[in-house]
Design a protein around this motif. Structure first.
Motif, PDB file in Angstrom:
ATOM      1  N   TYR A   1      -8.952  10.004 -43.805  1.00  0.00           N
ATOM      2  CA  TYR A   1      -9.385  11.334 -43.382  1.00  0.00           C
ATOM      3  C   TYR A   1      -8.643  11.833 -42.137  1.00  0.00           C
ATOM      4  CZ  TYR A   1     -13.295  10.063 -46.405  1.00  0.00           C
ATOM      5  OH  TYR A   1     -14.067   9.653 -47.459  1.00  0.00           O
ATOM      6  N   SER A   2      -7.620  11.137 -41.714  1.00  0.00           N
ATOM      7  CA  SER A   2      -6.963  11.464 -40.451  1.00  0.00           C
ATOM      8  C   SER A   2      -6.330  12.853 -40.428  1.00  0.00           C
ATOM      9  CB  SER A   2      -5.921  10.404 -40.093  1.00  0.00           C
ATOM     10  OG  SER A   2      -4.904  10.369 -41.070  1.00  0.00           O
ATOM     11  N   PHE A   3      -6.030  13.410 -41.581  1.00  0.00           N
ATOM     12  CA  PHE A   3      -5.417  14.746 -41.640  1.00  0.00           C
ATOM     13  C   PHE A   3      -6.430  15.844 -41.953  1.00  0.00           C
ATOM     14  CE2 PHE A   3      -5.519  13.070 -45.880  1.00  0.00           C
ATOM     15  CZ  PHE A   3      -5.802  14.158 -46.681  1.00  0.00           C
ATOM     16  N   VAL A   4      -7.686  15.473 -42.175  1.00  0.00           N
ATOM     17  CA  VAL A   4      -8.699  16.425 -42.632  1.00  0.00           C
ATOM     18  C   VAL A   4      -9.380  17.090 -41.433  1.00  0.00           C
ATOM     19  CG1 VAL A   4     -10.833  16.716 -43.948  1.00  0.00           C
ATOM     20  CG2 VAL A   4      -9.111  15.075 -44.725  1.00  0.00           C
ATOM     21  N   SER A   5      -9.350  18.414 -41.424  1.00  0.00           N
ATOM     22  CA  SER A   5     -10.071  19.198 -40.419  1.00  0.00           C
ATOM     23  C   SER A   5     -10.779  20.338 -41.132  1.00  0.00           C
ATOM     24  CB  SER A   5      -9.110  19.763 -39.370  1.00  0.00           C
ATOM     25  OG  SER A   5      -8.275  20.756 -39.956  1.00  0.00           O
ATOM     26  N   SER A   6     -11.821  20.861 -40.526  1.00  0.00           N
ATOM     27  CA  SER A   6     -12.526  21.994 -41.120  1.00  0.00           C
ATOM     28  C   SER A   6     -11.594  23.195 -41.257  1.00  0.00           C
ATOM     29  CB  SER A   6     -13.748  22.365 -40.274  1.00  0.00           C
ATOM     30  OG  SER A   6     -14.713  21.351 -40.330  1.00  0.00           O
ATOM     31  N   THR A   7     -10.745  23.404 -40.264  1.00  0.00           N
ATOM     32  CA  THR A   7      -9.789  24.509 -40.328  1.00  0.00           C
ATOM     33  C   THR A   7      -8.847  24.336 -41.514  1.00  0.00           C
ATOM     34  OG1 THR A   7      -9.898  24.765 -37.927  1.00  0.00           O
ATOM     35  CG2 THR A   7      -7.983  25.736 -39.047  1.00  0.00           C
ATOM     36  N   GLY A   8      -8.319  23.142 -41.672  1.00  0.00           N
ATOM     37  CA  GLY A   8      -7.426  22.864 -42.796  1.00  0.00           C
ATOM     38  C   GLY A   8      -8.123  23.015 -44.132  1.00  0.00           C
ATOM     39  N   ILE A   9      -9.383  22.588 -44.205  1.00  0.00           N
ATOM     40  CA  ILE A   9     -10.164  22.710 -45.437  1.00  0.00           C
ATOM     41  C   ILE A   9     -10.380  24.178 -45.783  1.00  0.00           C
ATOM     42  CG2 ILE A   9     -12.462  22.340 -46.439  1.00  0.00           C
ATOM     43  CD1 ILE A   9     -10.676  19.835 -46.483  1.00  0.00           C
TER      44      ILE A   9
END
Length: 161
Positions: free
Chosen positions: A123-131
């Motif tokens: 999950y290291s690349f997962v952000s709410s903004t990116g989602i």
């Protein structure tokens, strides 16, 4: 009783957040997930929608409480009879930001401690903004957010809201 507070806007909650909630809940007797409004961001989901999405996503964690706050984090933590803030970290950039916030908390109240939990690598690349951006353009969300969140994102962006 050791109570930890895990604050954030969670717009939307991701599987990375859920991982931090699961792991953080093992460090305390009760984990309060504090959904906050961020005046610097325009939220995709209302506070009520975010709370409901989190509730449905953490129902398997027995010692979790979900709440809302718009007050200063230290004041909120004290109002919950806690001295522990739990924050997730993905990258060095997160650390710099969160480290500064932890120092502000410590400046305001020396009794409050901030505990950092490193994200699971997947999950290291997962952000709410990116989602939100991925969902806006119809990208693949499988495995990045809970199924209900995926459905809500698809509905939100397909309806043009």
């Amino acid at each position: 009783m050791r109570i930890g507070v895990c604050p954030g806007s969670f717009d939307p909650v991701t599987n990375g957040h859920i991982d931090i909630f699961e792991r953080g809940s093992k460090l305390v007797d009760k984990l309060v997930i504090a959904v906050s409004s961020n005046p610097n961001k325009h939220s995709l989901f209302t506070m009520e929608e975010r709370v409901q999405l989190i509730k449905n996503s953490v129902s398997h964690i027995p010692n979790v409480e979900i709440d809302c706050t718009s007050e200063l984090l230290n004041d909120y933590v004290k109002s919950k009879d806690s001295r522990i803030i739990i924050r997730g970290l993905r990258a060095l950039s997160d650390f710099e930001y969160e480290f500064q916030r932890a120092l502000f908390s410590k400046y305001l109240d020396d009794d409050i401690e901030t505990v950092f939990i490193m994200t699971n690598n997947k999950y290291s690349f997962v952000s709410s903004t990116g989602i939100r951006e991925l969902a806006k353009f119809g990208g693949k969300l499988d495995g990045l957010v809970p199924d209900e969140v995926k459905t809500k994102l698809e509905e939100r962006f397909s309806s043009g809201k």
